[in-house]
Design a protein around this motif. Structure first.
Motif, short mmCIF file in Angstrom:
data_model
loop_
_atom_site.label_atom_id
_atom_site.label_comp_id
_atom_site.label_asym_id
_atom_site.label_seq_id
_atom_site.Cartn_x
_atom_site.Cartn_y
_atom_site.Cartn_z
N UNK A 170 0.86 -1.19 0.00
CA UNK A 170 0.00 0.00 0.00
C UNK A 170 0.90 1.24 0.00
N UNK A 171 0.30 2.40 -0.23
CA UNK A 171 1.08 3.64 -0.15
C UNK A 171 1.57 3.85 1.27
N UNK A 172 0.64 3.88 2.21
CA UNK A 172 0.95 4.00 3.64
C UNK A 172 -0.10 3.22 4.41
N UNK A 173 0.10 3.11 5.70
CA UNK A 173 -0.94 2.55 6.58
C UNK A 173 -1.61 3.67 7.37
N UNK A 174 -1.88 4.78 6.68
CA UNK A 174 -2.70 5.83 7.28
C UNK A 174 -4.11 5.29 7.50
N UNK A 175 -4.87 5.96 8.36
CA UNK A 175 -6.22 5.49 8.63
C UNK A 175 -7.10 5.75 7.42
N UNK A 197 4.91 -0.70 2.83
CA UNK A 197 4.38 0.63 2.49
C UNK A 197 5.38 1.32 1.58
N UNK A 198 4.89 1.88 0.49
CA UNK A 198 5.76 2.56 -0.47
C UNK A 198 6.36 3.82 0.14
N UNK A 231 9.33 1.76 2.75
CA UNK A 231 10.40 2.01 1.78
C UNK A 231 10.67 3.50 1.56
N UNK A 232 9.87 4.38 2.18
CA UNK A 232 10.16 5.81 2.25
C UNK A 232 10.48 6.42 0.89
N UNK A 233 9.68 6.09 -0.11
CA UNK A 233 9.91 6.63 -1.45
C UNK A 233 9.73 8.15 -1.47
N UNK A 276 5.35 -0.46 -9.01
CA UNK A 276 6.47 -0.79 -8.12
C UNK A 276 6.36 -2.24 -7.64
N UNK A 277 5.16 -2.62 -7.18
CA UNK A 277 4.98 -3.98 -6.69
C UNK A 277 5.08 -5.02 -7.79
N UNK A 278 4.56 -4.70 -8.98
CA UNK A 278 4.57 -5.67 -10.08
C UNK A 278 6.00 -5.93 -10.55
N UNK A 279 6.79 -4.86 -10.71
CA UNK A 279 8.16 -5.03 -11.16
C UNK A 279 9.01 -5.72 -10.09
N UNK A 280 8.82 -5.33 -8.83
CA UNK A 280 9.57 -5.97 -7.75
C UNK A 280 9.18 -7.44 -7.63
N UNK A 281 7.89 -7.72 -7.74
CA UNK A 281 7.44 -9.10 -7.67
C UNK A 281 8.00 -9.95 -8.80
#
Length: 252
Positions: A14-19, A44-45, A65-67, A101-106
């Protein structure tokens, strides 16, 4: 005698785990996977967010990952290394912004990649949508949370036949069962409520307009708004202009 299925290693990205609804659903899914005997984690990206503490309390590792802003290859390579080190089988990305990001990393890590689209393209840019389509060949499945969403994206070429399906959001109800509703217990009050972030996609302005019409005929009606966001000051000004400050309440 049945043989138990082998445990899977599954990562939600996910982007973040914000509420928020998406983030809460991803956390609930990670917890459900863990309870089913699988190994589950959340990436989290950007920054980890407020729900990180709840995730860790449930035994779900969180890796941030603090992008920085802009397209960057660094997070993809770092994600791929982490996925490979953890032996992850399935990468589950959420929405368009994190999917490339997730697709390429995966792909680099040898994991299967699936994606969930939560709603319509209200928060993604045209560039994000183009990048999303570019990595569809690396994507095993695209899941939509409603049939309307699937049809909307099918018309845009983002829901390829044979790769797309609809899975409705599930909600663990146990923690709510202690707070049973009691309709009519506070008559003559008629109380309406909404839960959601105060952003334009949630259409609070439309709700206020509708409530304003109802309020003219039902003087006992009240409205409670649960949530927060950048539009709260604007909504509060609108409520004051409508003269309904005593009947519309923000609960945070």
């Amino acid at each position: 005698m049945s043989v138990p299925a082998p445990a899977l290693r599954i990562v939600q990205i996910v982007e973040t785990l914000a509420v928020g609804g998406l983030e809460t659903m991803a956390l609930n899914l990670a917890i459900a996977h863990r309870k089913a005997g699988h190994l589950s984690a959340i990436f989290t990206l950007f920054e980890p967010g407020a729900l990180e503490k709840e995730a860790r309390a449930a035994g779900i590792p969180v890796v941030a990952f603090h992008k920085k802003k802009g397209a960057r290859a660094g997070p993809i390579l770092r994600m791929a290394r982490q996925l490979r080190a953890d032996g992850v089988h399935i990468v589950h990305t959420h929405n368009a912004s994190v999917h490339p990001y997730g697709a390429l990393a995966g792909k680099l890590a040898g994991a299967a990649v699936v994606n969930t689209r939560h709603g319509l393209a209200l928060h993604s840019s045209p560039r994000q949508e183009v990048n999303f389509q570019r990595v569809l060949p690396l994507t095993k499945a695209v899941v939509f949370v409603c049939e309307y969403g699937r049809q909307y994206y099918a018309a845009k070429g983002v829901a390829p036949e044979g790769k797309s399906s609809v899975i409705l959001n599930g909600i663990p109800v146990e923690k709510f069962q202690a707070f049973r509703a009691a309709p009519g217990s506070r008559r003559p009050k008629l109380r309406f409520g909404t839960i959601g972030r105060c952003v334009r996609a949630k259409a609070h302005q439309d709700l206020l307009e509708a409530f304003g019409r109802i309020a003219q005929e039902l003087p006992e009606a009240e409205l409670e708004i649960w949530g927060y966001g950048e539009l709260q000051p604007e909504l509060e000004n609108r409520i004051a202009a409508m003269g309904m400050g005593e009947r519309v309440h923000f609960r945070g």
